[in-house]
Scaffold this active site. Structure first.
Site, PDB file in Angstrom:
ATOM      1  CG  HIS A   1     -57.130  15.670 -26.960  1.00 43.02           C
ATOM      2  ND1 HIS A   1     -55.886  15.008 -27.506  1.00 43.02           N
ATOM      3  CD2 HIS A   1     -56.828  15.065 -25.744  1.00 43.02           C
ATOM      4  CE1 HIS A   1     -55.336  14.147 -26.620  1.00 43.02           C
ATOM      5  NE2 HIS A   1     -55.831  14.223 -25.491  1.00 43.02           N
TER       6      HIS A   1
ATOM      7  CB  CYS B   1     -52.768  12.221 -24.539  1.00 45.74           C
ATOM      8  SG  CYS B   1     -53.954  11.880 -23.485  1.00 45.74           S
ATOM      9  CG  LEU B   2     -50.865  15.789 -19.784  1.00 44.09           C
ATOM     10  CD1 LEU B   2     -51.523  16.739 -18.622  1.00 44.09           C
ATOM     11  CD2 LEU B   2     -49.259  16.021 -19.350  1.00 44.09           C
TER      12      LEU B   2
ATOM     13  N   GLY C   1     -54.151  20.694 -21.685  1.00 44.68           N
ATOM     14  CA  GLY C   1     -55.557  20.360 -21.331  1.00 44.68           C
ATOM     15  C   GLY C   1     -55.762  19.207 -20.622  1.00 44.68           C
TER      16      GLY C   1
HETATM   17  C1  QAP Z   1     -54.130  17.561 -25.720  1.00 47.05           C
HETATM   18  O1  QAP Z   1     -52.189  17.389 -24.268  1.00 47.05           O
HETATM   19  C2  QAP Z   1     -53.766  18.219 -26.898  1.00 47.05           C
HETATM   20  O2  QAP Z   1     -46.593  13.054 -24.526  1.00 47.05           O
HETATM   21  C3  QAP Z   1     -53.550  18.195 -24.392  1.00 47.05           C
HETATM   22  O3  QAP Z   1     -44.571  13.588 -22.710  1.00 47.05           O
HETATM   23  C4  QAP Z   1     -52.475  17.786 -27.224  1.00 47.05           C
HETATM   24  O4  QAP Z   1     -51.323  18.641 -22.748  1.00 47.05           O
HETATM   25  C5  QAP Z   1     -54.637  19.121 -27.753  1.00 47.05           C
HETATM   26  C6  QAP Z   1     -47.930  15.944 -22.819  1.00 47.05           C
HETATM   27  C7  QAP Z   1     -52.072  18.453 -28.528  1.00 47.05           C
HETATM   28  C8  QAP Z   1     -53.971  19.465 -28.555  1.00 47.05           C
HETATM   29  C9  QAP Z   1     -52.925  19.266 -29.471  1.00 47.05           C
HETATM   30  C10 QAP Z   1     -47.825  14.967 -23.716  1.00 47.05           C
HETATM   31  C11 QAP Z   1     -46.802  16.198 -21.904  1.00 47.05           C
HETATM   32  C12 QAP Z   1     -48.905  17.050 -22.771  1.00 47.05           C
HETATM   33  C13 QAP Z   1     -46.488  14.047 -23.583  1.00 47.05           C
HETATM   34  C14 QAP Z   1     -51.198  17.592 -23.358  1.00 47.05           C
HETATM   35  C15 QAP Z   1     -45.500  14.379 -22.470  1.00 47.05           C
HETATM   36  C16 QAP Z   1     -45.782  15.589 -21.863  1.00 47.05           C
HETATM   37  C17 QAP Z   1     -50.106  16.898 -23.464  1.00 47.05           C
HETATM   38 CO    CO Z   2     -55.679  13.592 -23.526  1.00 54.86          CO
END
Ligand code: QAP
Ligand code: CO
Length: 179
Positions: free
Chosen positions: A134, A92-93, A46
């Protein structure tokens, strides 16, 4: 299409409140395509426009295993949220390498517009329900670490700032080597 730069916490621009999209012109599908490409490349499930420094109510999500189920939400609103809540381990990205539990309603009904401006409603549960909430937080200038204790949040902030200093040093070393 283009890969956009993702703001990293604690960048103050992550706390700006996004404005509704009012003009549905050719610019919007281009922004959505760039956001989707940026999300898939990361890879993530996301991305909110706020995270790429565009302060408009635009979200892209793909929670499928196959990465071929892009969902686009323009001007999303939560119509209903369940009383039932659960804790999910979120990431989170904009907060790379950090994951922690956040409690949210398990089901939500969302009204949003598509890239053409047509309204639709969707009932979300599971990972999609977590993800849409989120991402909608991002549009309000809220990052998931703000649900954590001030102690945890400060540790995360210090860790990311330290990493950022390391990344800047690498970048200037590379620039110096080119000269
Ligand atoms: C939000 O998050 C989310 O730490 C989207 O090193 C997360 O795409 C919604 C990501 C969990 C629901 C559940 C995070 C990639 C991606 C990192 C993401 C990373 C590389 C997060
Ligand atoms: Co985020």
């Amino acid at each position: 299409m283009a890969i956009l730069k993702i703001l990293r916490y604690p960048d103050p621009r992550l706390h700006k409140v996004a404005k509704p999209v009012t003009v549905f012109d050719e610019r919007l599908p281009r922004l959505v395509a760039d956001m989707a490409e940026t999300m898939y490349k990361a890879p993530g499930i996301g991305l909110a426009a706020t995270q790429v420094d565009v302060h408009e109510r635009v979200i892209v999500i793909d929670t499928s295993e196959t990465n071929d189920q892009l969902q686009v939400f323009i001007n999303p609103e939560i119509l209903w949220a369940s009383a039932d809540k659960a804790v999910y381990e979120e990431g989170c990205l904009s907060v790379p390498g950090i994951y922690d539990g956040v409690e949210r309603p398990t089901q939500v009904r969302v009204r949003a517009q598509d890239v053409h401006g047509a309204f639709f409603e969707i009932d979300c549960d599971g990972l999609l329900a977590v993800c849409i909430q989120h991402e909608m937080d991002h549009l309000m200038g809220k990052v998931f670490v703000e649900y954590l204790s001030p102690l945890k949040r400060n540790r995360i902030k210090q860790k990311l700032l330290k990493e950022e200093r390391g990344l800047e040093r690498e970048a200037s070393a590379r620039a110096a080597a080119r000269r």
